[in-house]
Design a protein around this motif. Structure first.
Motif, PDB file in Angstrom:
ATOM      1  N   LEU A  71      41.973  34.948  42.180  1.00  0.00           N
ATOM      2  CA  LEU A  71      42.981  35.729  41.455  1.00  0.00           C
ATOM      3  C   LEU A  71      43.464  35.003  40.203  1.00  0.00           C
ATOM      4  N   GLN A  72      43.375  33.679  40.203  1.00  0.00           N
ATOM      5  CA  GLN A  72      43.903  32.900  39.078  1.00  0.00           C
ATOM      6  C   GLN A  72      43.013  33.057  37.853  1.00  0.00           C
ATOM      7  N   ASN A  73      43.647  33.364  36.710  1.00  0.00           N
ATOM      8  CA  ASN A  73      42.885  33.528  35.478  1.00  0.00           C
ATOM      9  C   ASN A  73      43.273  32.497  34.423  1.00  0.00           C
ATOM     10  N   VAL A  74      43.901  31.396  34.862  1.00  0.00           N
ATOM     11  CA  VAL A  74      44.278  30.314  33.958  1.00  0.00           C
ATOM     12  C   VAL A  74      43.469  29.080  34.342  1.00  0.00           C
ATOM     13  N   GLY A  75      42.682  28.572  33.390  1.00  0.00           N
ATOM     14  CA  GLY A  75      41.835  27.423  33.671  1.00  0.00           C
ATOM     15  C   GLY A  75      42.626  26.156  33.904  1.00  0.00           C
ATOM     16  N   PRO A  76      42.105  25.225  34.691  1.00  0.00           N
ATOM     17  CA  PRO A  76      42.836  23.992  35.022  1.00  0.00           C
ATOM     18  C   PRO A  76      43.126  23.100  33.823  1.00  0.00           C
ATOM     19  N   SER A  77      42.342  23.222  32.757  1.00  0.00           N
ATOM     20  CA  SER A  77      42.571  22.401  31.561  1.00  0.00           C
ATOM     21  C   SER A  77      43.281  23.169  30.446  1.00  0.00           C
ATOM     22  N   SER A  78      43.761  24.348  30.773  1.00  0.00           N
ATOM     23  CA  SER A  78      44.419  25.187  29.765  1.00  0.00           C
ATOM     24  C   SER A  78      45.721  24.560  29.270  1.00  0.00           C
ATOM     25  N   LYS A  79      46.055  24.815  28.005  1.00  0.00           N
ATOM     26  CA  LYS A  79      47.340  24.381  27.456  1.00  0.00           C
ATOM     27  C   LYS A  79      48.506  25.069  28.165  1.00  0.00           C
TER      28      LYS A  79
END
Length: 434
Positions: A245-253
């Motif tokens: 479900l998560q659409n935010v990458g782990p290295s995202s700002k």
């Protein structure tokens, strides 16, 4: 002000003042003379309001114990000629000013409770109650509301309609608003619109808000299956399904605290990255087993209501096409609570009124949605009545005064009281005429 600590820490920076100014239209029924009178009355009562605030600060009362505070509030409202109702949902107080002329009905809400805290106070008028402190600014919120009540009463002959002031206990545990509603608040009063504000770490002339959600919503997602010999595989599958479900990458700002105040991608930028997201609190994963079923649970957050509502049926569909289809019992949210939701039209109109009278340079319009636990049970009123929740700055960076709620060194520049009374008295009067 429940669970705002990390959010406000992240936006505590002078840069926050540079994030962008709202573009507002003109107030359609602005009355320059009455707003001048508002400012005159605010100036006249300012010193007395500071005295009131310091009294509240020196005599704080925790949630559910706000007897002295409510007594002081009721006495002050009665002295202004308000009809006063008490004991609503605990120590809740409501003041009613009826102009006797047909018109709109506007409500203002303030929270009144303090917090348990053994951290020494940082001001000369420190708490006299051991282990209790106004470390979240509710003493200021309450004082501003009393100041607005004073100013509105002073202009009663010029006004139409009805103005309500709701002084709510037990905001910190997120229970006071619901308790007042359950105790018949909206049988006693019938507002068309409702407003409220809270201290935040901006300069004392600044306010901030946005339409619709201010915070990501949070729910506990529960996927339950029949207990079987495939439990380990089901747990792994369920966890993978939730994480998808998560659409935010782990290295995202997105995860960088400094990004919140970034003028290009932060909360106040039209190009904010803090929108259209869903994420999973991986630390919250929990598996519960009974004789007949196994449940996989986790907290998830989202900035888009429609996407959030669509998750259970979407997951059901995926599972129905998997090898575990026969094992599925239910996909549901098992924990929910109200989330602040500002009416879009009222937000735009309110900011236009304030900008017209006090200047658009004093308004920070938020485009992004804060990705942390929502922070105020004012949300329960908004489920009943359209309204707007504001942040009001209380910091003086030059003097080292940082109005960061729940922080050990929390304090306010009391000039924010003047700002709040001016801005929000004018807002209420504009809303009565619009």
């Amino acid at each position: 002000m429940t669970s705002k600590i990390k959010i406000i820490r992240l936006i505590l920076t002078v840069q926050f003042l540079l994030l962008g100014l709202v573009s507002c239209g003109q107030s359609t029924n602005s009355q320059p003379s009455i707003h001048a009178k508002i400012q005159e009355q605010t100036h006249k009562i300012f010193d007395s309001l500071v005295t009131i605030r310091r009294d509240f600060h020196m005599n704080p009362e925790v949630s559910g114990k706000e007897k002295r505070t409510s007594d002081k509030i009721a006495k002050y409202l009665l002295s202004l000629g308000y009809e006063v109702k008490r004991g609503i949902g605990g120590y809740g107080v409501v003041g009613i000013l009826n102009t006797g002329k047909k018109g709109k009905r506007i409500a203002w809400r303030a929270d009144i409770d303090a917090m348990p805290s053994d951290i020494p106070d940082v001001v000369g008028f420190a708490s006299k109650n051991e282990g209790v402190r106004h470390i979240c600014g509710h003493d200021v919120n309450t004082t501003i509301a009393l100041g607005i009540a004073n100013v509105i009463a002073s202009q009663k002959e010029e006004l139409t309609g009805v103005v309500y002031f709701i002084f709510q206990p037990s905001e910190e545990p997120y229970t006071g608003a619901k308790a007042m509603i359950d105790d018949g608040l909206f049988e006693m009063i019938t507002p068309d619109e409702i407003y409220g504000s809270h201290i935040a770490p901006m300069a004392t002339t600044m306010i901030s808000t946005k339409p619709e959600w201010m915070f990501a919503d949070y729910k506990v997602l529960n996927i339950s299956f029949k207990n079987s010999s495939e439990n380990e595989s089901i747990i792994a599958y369920g966890r993978e399904l939730i994480m998808s479900l998560q659409n935010v990458g782990p290295s995202s700002k997105f995860w960088n605290p400094q990004s919140l105040s970034d003028p290009n991608i932060g909360l106040a930028s039209p190009n904010t990255i803090f929108k259209n997201y869903t994420f999973v609190n991986q630390d919250s994963f929990n598996v519960e087993k009974t004789e007949n079923e196994i449940s996989i649970k986790a907290y998830i957050g989202s900035s888009v209501k429609e996407k959030f509502d669509a998750i259970p049926p979407q997951l059901k569909q995926k599972i129905s096409n998997s090898k575990f289809a026969e094992n599925l019992i239910e996909v549901e949210y098992t924990y929910e609570r109200a989330n602040l939701y500002n009416d879009k039209t009222l937000t735009q109109n309110s900011l236009a009124h304030i900008a017209q009278i006090y200047g658009a340079e004093n308004i920070i319009f938020l485009h992004g949605i804060m990705a942390d636990y929502r922070g105020d049970d004012f949300a329960y009123y908004q489920e009943k009545v359209p309204g707007v929740y504001f942040y009001l700055g209380g910091s003086n960076f030059q003097k080292g005064i940082l109005s960061m709620p729940h922080a050990p060194n929390f304090q306010v520049d009391e000039n924010c009281i003047k700002t709040g009374v001016n801005y929000f008295s004018s807002l209420i009067i504009e809303r009565l005429f619009n």
